[in-house]
Scaffold this active site. Structure first.
Site, PDB file in Angstrom:
ATOM      1  N   CYS A  71       0.866  -1.183   0.000  1.00  0.00           N
ATOM      2  CA  CYS A  71       0.000   0.000   0.000  1.00  0.00           C
ATOM      3  C   CYS A  71       0.899   1.229   0.000  1.00  0.00           C
ATOM      4  O   CYS A  71       1.690   1.425   0.941  1.00  0.00           O
ATOM      5  CB  CYS A  71      -0.873  -0.029   1.257  1.00  0.00           C
ATOM      6  N   CYS A 186      -0.921   3.283  -6.421  1.00  0.00           N
ATOM      7  CA  CYS A 186      -1.859   2.729  -5.436  1.00  0.00           C
ATOM      8  C   CYS A 186      -2.081   1.287  -5.877  1.00  0.00           C
ATOM      9  O   CYS A 186      -2.329   1.034  -7.068  1.00  0.00           O
ATOM     10  CB  CYS A 186      -3.164   3.504  -5.441  1.00  0.00           C
TER      11      CYS A 186
END
Ligand code: DGL
Length: 263
Positions: A71, A186
């Site tokens: 992440c 992302c």
């Protein structure tokens, strides 16, 4: 010994998929902090405190061989603090692929598509000043794409116009030059890349780091470290969701990724 792969939601499955190929003899524990999703909207200080406490509990419970923070929003905020707080633990972070983008661009116009959190981070700004001084980096903070990717993964449908609205600011034309690289900063976004490609105003290279992250994790695991296949009982790969057992649609998706769901 297991490998813990962490994300705020199901985006880290893009990294799990690659890591499985390289480390087929390892046990994976996939942790989604879905109770706190999306990380992109959090204030930095609160998210950092939340993450340090959560990782304390995860380390105590699973004693992972390695932790992959799949992440960007979490890594750009917390990777250094996590390493300082848990010095005996090996962490692999996921940060925007600004260096490879700067090396590859021909037009000199690069866009970084990320959550609002990642776009704000000093870490991201430092990557730009360190590696991309010779090109123009356009930071695009998307408020909706991570949620769209989650919905797409669960239901197989996505509003393509909404995808276009989120990616449109990535496409810049300036003095006869056009953006030629978009960094997917992302881990949720690679799931939507085909739709992005379809809706893009012109073709670009979409940089996805999932495979590179998995390779980095594999390189940190000593070649001679015992895998669970030698002697140990082979345990199922596990999915742990902080909001509790996910609903049937997510459960089906996780089973498709070979994960057993924790009750
Ligand atoms: N998957 C996360 C990332 O790579 C972001 C999603 C969120 O906002 O929680 O940045």
């Amino acid at each position: 010994m297991s490998i813990l792969i962490f994300d705020s939601g199901i985006g880290g499955l893009t990294v799990l998929r690659e890591a499985r190929v390289l480390l087929a003899d390892r046990r994976f524990i996939y942790v989604a902090d879905d109770a706190a999703f999306p990380y992109g909207d959090w204030e930095e200080a609160e998210l950092l405190t939340h993450m340090l406490a959560l990782f304390g509990r995860l380390i105590e419970r699973f004693h992972p061989e390695i932790i992959v923070i799949a992440c960007n929003t979490a890594s750009t905020l917390a990777i250094e603090a996590l390493r300082d707080t848990y010095p005996d633990q090996t962490f692999v972070g996921t940060v925007p692929a600004i260096k490879p983008a700067a090396e590859r661009t021909r037009s000199g116009l690069v866009s970084v598509l990320a959550t609002p959190g990642t776009v704000k981070r000093q870490y991201t700004r430092d990557l730009i000043s360190q590696w991309a001084t010779r090109c123009e980096v356009n930071l695009v903070g998307s408020t909706g794409l991570a949620r769209l990717a989650e919905a797409y993964m669960r239901g197989g449908m996505v509003d393509e116009k909404a995808v276009l609205a989120e990616i449109a600011p990535c496409f810049v034309e300036e003095a006869g030059a056009r953006t030629d690289i978009v960094v997917l900063a992302c881990t949720h976004y690679p799931f939507l890349v085909n739709r992005m490609r379809k809706m893009a105003p012109w073709p670009v290279d979409w940089i996805d780091t999932s495979e590179a992250i998995a390779r980095r994790a594999a390189s940190l695991i000593a070649a001679d470290a015992p895998s669970q296949m030698r002697g140990e009982v082979l345990l199922d790969d596990l999915a742990v969701f902080t909001a509790g057992r996910p609903g049937p649609v997510t459960a089906k998706l996780l089973r498709g990724f070979g994960l057993t769901i924790e009750d």
